[in-house]
Enzyme design. Structure first.
Site, short mmCIF file in Angstrom:
data_model
loop_
_atom_site.label_atom_id
_atom_site.label_comp_id
_atom_site.label_asym_id
_atom_site.label_seq_id
_atom_site.Cartn_x
_atom_site.Cartn_y
_atom_site.Cartn_z
N HIS A 446 0.83 -1.21 0.00
CA HIS A 446 0.00 0.00 0.00
C HIS A 446 0.86 1.27 0.00
O HIS A 446 0.33 2.37 -0.23
CB HIS A 446 -0.93 0.00 1.22
N ASP A 450 -2.20 2.15 -4.66
CA ASP A 450 -3.43 2.58 -4.02
C ASP A 450 -4.52 1.54 -4.22
O ASP A 450 -4.42 0.65 -5.09
CB ASP A 450 -3.90 3.92 -4.59
#
Length: 475
Positions: A446, A450
């Protein structure tokens, strides 16, 4: 001449020296010593002094050419010493060392897992004699020559590096040859050593018998205090199983490497997993309709894995950030697609790589998967075949896994998890019908990726698998 020599020696103070000369005449042999040897060569007229110091050999001279006094002085100056033996195999190159081979660019050492041959076993040229376990693969050490295992130098469990000697191989079948002059020690040397030993024993004083110890009255032991009964364990105290029902086994290098990498991945990446489900009806129908023609044309069976590899290639091309990786303060975008396939083996998890998967068709992918999986299971896969990779696919469905959250394989940024096929009721066209369904999971870093890109990536895989015709039309 020998009679004169005996009388001269007998009149001297060295009776041992005279005995040596009598033995030398009677045995007609020579003694190989590190200093010198008095020999009789084929008759009573010629005698010589032969000796060697290190690698230098000095031959003697006839007794008639020198006064007898000089001969006796030389013998007194250089008394005989112990006989030594020398193996011809070491000098003639009969012994060959088996060493650890080069194990790869990133592998500096390994653990000697086991020996396939033992001392006395016959080996052929390039026959495996040992196995070296590294962080990634198991490497075999082959015999450099045909012969017999003379001895094992290293031990199982030792850490070895490339070039380390682990065994010695005898090309002549392990037979040790001895020089004719060194096969049996001469009678003179053996009797001389016996006489010296007896003389030393006679000169040793007899050991004095120790004086008898004075008797001491026995000491009365004090009565011990009665021991208190052991306290009963409280009800809350856990009852642990006995230690004899436990086994402690050292971890293999491969298992330790896998544990280290997975823990590093967990500590480094900000991992997040997103899920989706795929209707496998159309892909399974495509496989069922063309499986016979596919085998006849390409010589390999059509499986489900090639369909997911092609779907992953299409999704990586649509979302190139999934194929990228963070390096310090930079992002490295890879313009190639190398798909890693996680394979579980009896020794541990290995991840071979399909190079340039974007340039391969279904048949080429299936052939490459079969070759890599076979090598991984029999332990013959090389380090180069597991190096690199930009994206990983893990199929836990072959073991019956319904749902999981796979861990990223560093230095990649994402991993796709496949699961088992389960027939479930689904709403299709307003009706409830059974469909073969599979859960798929994407774990991603992450920090770089995204949620939007991760969901689009997984959605693209779902669309291609549910309708493989999209690959033909590129839509």
């Amino acid at each position: 001449m020998w009679a004169v020599l005996r009388r001269r020696v007998a009149s001297s103070s060295s009776s041992v020296l005279a005995q040596s000369f009598r033995d030398a005449r009677s045995s007609r042999c020579y003694i190989s010593t590190p200093i010198e040897t008095l020999v009789s060569r084929g008759g009573s007229r010629i005698a010589g002094i032969v000796g060697h110091l290190g690698y230098q050999v000095v031959t003697g001279f006839p007794i008639g050419s020198k006064p007898l006094r000089e001969v006796i002085s030389l013998v007194r100056k250089y008394p005989p010493v112990s006989v030594h033996a020398r193996l011809f195999s070491a000098d003639t190159g009969e012994l060959v060392d088996a060493v650890v081979p080069f194990m790869g660019e990133s592998v500096t050492d390994g653990t000697l897992a086991n020996f396939l041959k033992q001392p006395g076993d016959h080996v052929e040229l390039d026959e495996p004699i040992a196995q070296i376990e590294t962080d990634k693969v198991t490497i075999e050490v082959n015999s450099p020559e045909a012969g017999v295992i003379e001895q094992l130098v290293a031990k199982v469990g030792d850490t070895v590096e490339p070039g380390t000697k682990i065994a010695v191989i005898s090309k002549s079948g392990g037979v040790t040859h001895v020089a004719p002059s060194e096969e049996k020690p001469s009678k003179a040397v053996s009797e001389l050593s016996t006489a010296r030993t007896k003389k030393v024993d006679m000169e040793k004083p007899k050991a004095e018998t120790p004086p008898p110890k004075s008797e001491t009255p026995p000491i009365k032991e004090k009565p011990k205090a009665p021991s208190l009964p052991p306290s009963k364990p409280s009800a809350k105290e856990p009852q642990l199983p006995p230690k004899e029902r436990e086994r402690r086994v050292p971890m293999t290098r491969l298992r330790k490497r896998v544990a280290t990498r997975l823990k590093d991945s967990q500590n480094t990446f900000a991992m997040l997993t997103t899920f989706n489900e795929v209707d496998m009806t159309n892909l399974m129908k495509l496989r069922s309709d063309y499986k016979d023609a596919f085998v006849e044309q390409h010589g390999v069976k059509l499986g489900l894995m090639s369909g997911f590899v092609k779907a992953a290639v299409s999704a990586l091309q649509n979302q190139p950030i999934i194929n990228a990786v963070i390096d310090g303060d930079d992002i490295i975008y890879r313009d190639y697609i190398d798909i890693s396939i996680a394979v579980g083996t009896p020794k541990g998890l290995v991840v071979p790589v399909i190079r340039n998967a974007d340039r391969m068709n279904f048949a080429e992918i299936e052939k490459e998967i079969n070759i890599l999986a076979k090598k991984a299971n029999d332990g013959s896969i090389s380090i180069d075949e597991m190096a690199g990779g930009s994206f990983t696919i893990s199929n836990g469905g072959v073991y019956g896994s319904l749902l999981s959250t796979p861990i990223i394989n560093p230095p990649q940024s994402a991993i796709l998890g496949m699961h088992s096929l389960v027939s479930r009721p689904m709403a299709v066209g307003g009706e409830i019908v059974p469909r073969p369904m599979m859960y798929i999971a994407l774990t991603y870093d992450h920090r770089l990726i995204d949620g939007r890109e991760a969901v689009f990536f997984l959605r693209r895989i779902k669309d291609v698998v549910e309708d493989p015709r999209r690959l033909l039309l590129d839509i």
